[in-house]
Design a protein around this motif. Structure first.
Motif, PDB file in Angstrom:
ATOM      1  N   PHE A  19      33.570  34.274  47.593  1.00 46.86           N
ATOM      2  CA  PHE A  19      34.324  35.422  46.758  1.00 46.86           C
ATOM      3  C   PHE A  19      34.883  35.098  45.411  1.00 46.86           C
ATOM      4  O   PHE A  19      34.652  35.875  44.654  1.00 46.86           O
ATOM      5  CB  PHE A  19      35.467  35.900  47.842  1.00 46.86           C
ATOM      6  N   ARG A  20      35.397  33.898  45.339  1.00 46.95           N
ATOM      7  CA  ARG A  20      36.133  33.520  44.114  1.00 46.95           C
ATOM      8  C   ARG A  20      35.162  33.378  43.201  1.00 46.95           C
ATOM      9  O   ARG A  20      35.185  33.888  41.773  1.00 46.95           O
ATOM     10  CB  ARG A  20      37.224  32.295  44.486  1.00 46.95           C
ATOM     11  N   ASP A  21      34.205  32.487  43.356  1.00 42.79           N
ATOM     12  CA  ASP A  21      33.052  32.336  42.620  1.00 42.79           C
ATOM     13  C   ASP A  21      32.229  33.704  42.120  1.00 42.79           C
ATOM     14  O   ASP A  21      31.922  33.586  40.756  1.00 42.79           O
ATOM     15  CB  ASP A  21      31.930  31.287  42.944  1.00 42.79           C
ATOM     16  N   THR A  26      31.761  37.935  38.007  1.00 37.94           N
ATOM     17  CA  THR A  26      31.594  39.340  37.689  1.00 37.94           C
ATOM     18  C   THR A  26      32.368  39.596  36.445  1.00 37.94           C
ATOM     19  O   THR A  26      32.243  40.423  35.641  1.00 37.94           O
ATOM     20  CB  THR A  26      31.873  40.282  38.875  1.00 37.94           C
ATOM     21  N   LEU A  27      33.778  39.059  36.776  1.00 41.79           N
ATOM     22  CA  LEU A  27      34.595  39.167  35.577  1.00 41.79           C
ATOM     23  C   LEU A  27      34.067  38.798  34.267  1.00 41.79           C
ATOM     24  O   LEU A  27      34.445  39.370  33.132  1.00 41.79           O
ATOM     25  CB  LEU A  27      35.986  38.754  36.015  1.00 41.79           C
ATOM     26  N   LEU A  39      30.912  51.852  35.625  1.00 38.15           N
ATOM     27  CA  LEU A  39      30.433  52.008  37.027  1.00 38.15           C
ATOM     28  C   LEU A  39      30.161  50.792  37.882  1.00 38.15           C
ATOM     29  O   LEU A  39      30.989  50.409  38.723  1.00 38.15           O
ATOM     30  CB  LEU A  39      29.200  52.698  36.894  1.00 38.15           C
ATOM     31  N   PHE A  40      29.302  49.927  37.445  1.00 36.49           N
ATOM     32  CA  PHE A  40      28.867  48.693  38.065  1.00 36.49           C
ATOM     33  C   PHE A  40      29.856  47.828  38.437  1.00 36.49           C
ATOM     34  O   PHE A  40      29.902  47.224  39.530  1.00 36.49           O
ATOM     35  CB  PHE A  40      27.429  48.254  37.694  1.00 36.49           C
ATOM     36  N   THR A  41      30.653  47.254  37.295  1.00 35.14           N
ATOM     37  CA  THR A  41      31.461  46.377  37.609  1.00 35.14           C
ATOM     38  C   THR A  41      32.664  46.544  38.245  1.00 35.14           C
ATOM     39  O   THR A  41      33.081  45.881  39.508  1.00 35.14           O
ATOM     40  CB  THR A  41      31.760  45.625  36.184  1.00 35.14           C
ATOM     41  N   PRO A  42      33.354  47.625  38.174  1.00 38.27           N
ATOM     42  CA  PRO A  42      34.585  48.256  38.871  1.00 38.27           C
ATOM     43  C   PRO A  42      34.117  48.375  40.465  1.00 38.27           C
ATOM     44  O   PRO A  42      34.816  47.858  41.322  1.00 38.27           O
ATOM     45  CB  PRO A  42      34.874  49.356  38.467  1.00 38.27           C
ATOM     46  N   ALA A  43      32.848  48.930  40.636  1.00 41.10           N
ATOM     47  CA  ALA A  43      32.387  49.057  42.273  1.00 41.10           C
ATOM     48  C   ALA A  43      32.090  47.517  42.541  1.00 41.10           C
ATOM     49  O   ALA A  43      32.355  47.435  43.834  1.00 41.10           O
ATOM     50  CB  ALA A  43      31.073  49.897  41.968  1.00 41.10           C
ATOM     51  N   THR A  44      31.621  46.712  42.024  1.00 35.02           N
ATOM     52  CA  THR A  44      31.311  45.305  42.555  1.00 35.02           C
ATOM     53  C   THR A  44      32.617  44.865  42.818  1.00 35.02           C
ATOM     54  O   THR A  44      32.649  44.042  43.953  1.00 35.02           O
ATOM     55  CB  THR A  44      30.487  44.531  41.484  1.00 35.02           C
ATOM     56  N   LEU A  45      33.712  44.710  41.946  1.00 33.30           N
ATOM     57  CA  LEU A  45      34.850  44.112  42.367  1.00 33.30           C
ATOM     58  C   LEU A  45      35.480  44.733  43.559  1.00 33.30           C
ATOM     59  O   LEU A  45      35.923  44.057  44.260  1.00 33.30           O
ATOM     60  CB  LEU A  45      35.763  44.215  41.270  1.00 33.30           C
ATOM     61  N   ILE A  46      35.305  46.074  43.795  1.00 33.21           N
ATOM     62  CA  ILE A  46      35.819  46.551  45.106  1.00 33.21           C
ATOM     63  C   ILE A  46      35.167  46.343  46.214  1.00 33.21           C
ATOM     64  O   ILE A  46      35.630  45.850  47.215  1.00 33.21           O
ATOM     65  CB  ILE A  46      35.863  48.285  44.735  1.00 33.21           C
ATOM     66  N   VAL A  47      33.799  46.278  46.198  1.00 34.65           N
ATOM     67  CA  VAL A  47      32.892  45.658  47.216  1.00 34.65           C
ATOM     68  C   VAL A  47      33.385  44.376  47.673  1.00 34.65           C
ATOM     69  O   VAL A  47      33.571  44.022  48.887  1.00 34.65           O
ATOM     70  CB  VAL A  47      31.448  45.871  47.084  1.00 34.65           C
ATOM     71  N   ASN A  48      33.736  43.404  46.520  1.00 32.11           N
ATOM     72  CA  ASN A  48      33.828  41.956  46.766  1.00 32.11           C
ATOM     73  C   ASN A  48      35.314  41.973  47.557  1.00 32.11           C
ATOM     74  O   ASN A  48      35.381  41.100  48.404  1.00 32.11           O
ATOM     75  CB  ASN A  48      34.073  41.263  45.421  1.00 32.11           C
ATOM     76  N   ARG A  49      36.046  42.770  47.158  1.00 30.31           N
ATOM     77  CA  ARG A  49      37.481  42.823  47.616  1.00 30.31           C
ATOM     78  C   ARG A  49      37.304  43.221  49.200  1.00 30.31           C
ATOM     79  O   ARG A  49      38.278  42.625  50.020  1.00 30.31           O
ATOM     80  CB  ARG A  49      38.367  43.865  46.928  1.00 30.31           C
ATOM     81  N   VAL A  50      36.746  44.108  49.491  1.00 31.26           N
ATOM     82  CA  VAL A  50      36.403  44.816  50.857  1.00 31.26           C
ATOM     83  C   VAL A  50      35.732  43.648  51.531  1.00 31.26           C
ATOM     84  O   VAL A  50      36.343  43.356  52.730  1.00 31.26           O
ATOM     85  CB  VAL A  50      35.714  45.927  51.064  1.00 31.26           C
ATOM     86  N   LEU A  72      38.335  25.538  48.367  1.00 27.77           N
ATOM     87  CA  LEU A  72      38.715  27.096  48.151  1.00 27.77           C
ATOM     88  C   LEU A  72      38.694  27.116  46.465  1.00 27.77           C
ATOM     89  O   LEU A  72      38.509  28.226  46.046  1.00 27.77           O
ATOM     90  CB  LEU A  72      40.195  27.369  48.437  1.00 27.77           C
ATOM     91  N   GLY A  73      39.026  26.402  45.786  1.00 26.34           N
ATOM     92  CA  GLY A  73      39.169  26.328  44.261  1.00 26.34           C
ATOM     93  C   GLY A  73      40.126  27.270  43.784  1.00 26.34           C
ATOM     94  O   GLY A  73      41.200  27.748  44.617  1.00 26.34           O
ATOM     95  N   VAL A  74      40.056  27.536  42.414  1.00 23.03           N
ATOM     96  CA  VAL A  74      41.271  28.063  41.886  1.00 23.03           C
ATOM     97  C   VAL A  74      41.148  29.926  42.107  1.00 23.03           C
ATOM     98  O   VAL A  74      40.180  30.406  42.086  1.00 23.03           O
ATOM     99  CB  VAL A  74      41.406  27.981  40.498  1.00 23.03           C
ATOM    100  N   PRO A  75      42.398  30.545  42.359  1.00 24.14           N
ATOM    101  CA  PRO A  75      41.997  31.894  42.774  1.00 24.14           C
ATOM    102  C   PRO A  75      41.508  32.734  41.368  1.00 24.14           C
ATOM    103  O   PRO A  75      41.599  32.224  40.491  1.00 24.14           O
ATOM    104  CB  PRO A  75      43.685  32.361  42.874  1.00 24.14           C
ATOM    105  N   VAL A  76      41.279  33.782  41.731  1.00 23.45           N
ATOM    106  CA  VAL A  76      40.226  34.392  40.893  1.00 23.45           C
ATOM    107  C   VAL A  76      41.123  34.845  39.360  1.00 23.45           C
ATOM    108  O   VAL A  76      40.691  34.741  38.384  1.00 23.45           O
ATOM    109  CB  VAL A  76      39.531  35.883  41.386  1.00 23.45           C
ATOM    110  N   LEU A  77      42.255  35.220  39.625  1.00 20.04           N
ATOM    111  CA  LEU A  77      43.120  35.868  38.424  1.00 20.04           C
ATOM    112  C   LEU A  77      43.639  34.595  37.700  1.00 20.04           C
ATOM    113  O   LEU A  77      44.023  34.755  36.517  1.00 20.04           O
ATOM    114  CB  LEU A  77      44.151  36.841  39.007  1.00 20.04           C
ATOM    115  N   ARG A  78      43.586  33.310  38.181  1.00 23.44           N
ATOM    116  CA  ARG A  78      43.923  32.297  37.575  1.00 23.44           C
ATOM    117  C   ARG A  78      42.903  31.494  36.878  1.00 23.44           C
ATOM    118  O   ARG A  78      42.951  30.475  36.122  1.00 23.44           O
ATOM    119  CB  ARG A  78      44.625  31.338  38.489  1.00 23.44           C
TER     120      ARG A  78
END
Length: 104
Positions: A19-21, A26-27, A39-50, A72-78
């Protein structure tokens, strides 16, 4: 434009790592066309979060489980790649401000 997915039986840490990778990619790569921006990037990020919410419900791996576990690696927002999301965010704020001021 390219969509990627990974499927398979994952333990919680391996699924979180994937998920993090994928969310980091995507970001970094997802904003570079107008349709993706809106459209696509926000939708993809929502699907990934689900998908992450479903992964978080899995039990931790059992010691001695076959196969290697992913780090695990580094969290996405870091991650450095998450800074690329600032560009469309600044653009959106700029556009909203122009529309609100009547200069658009």
């Amino acid at each position: 434009m390219r969509f990627s997915s990974v499927s398979g039986p994952f333990c919680q840490p391996c699924g979180t790592s994937i998920f993090r990778d994928l969310s980091g990619k995507t970001l970094w790569q997802g904003w570079w066309s107008p349709l993706s921006l809106v459209l696509f990037t926000p939708a993809t990020l929502i699907v990934n979060r689900v998908a992450l919410a479903r992964l978080n419900k899995l039990p931790p791996p059992i010691p001695g489980q076959p196969g290697p576990q992913l780090m695990l690696g580094v969290p996405v927002l870091r991650r450095l790649s998450s800074l690329a999301a600032v560009v469309p965010l600044v653009w959106a704020i700029w556009m909203i401000a122009r529309i609100a001021n009547g200069t658009a």
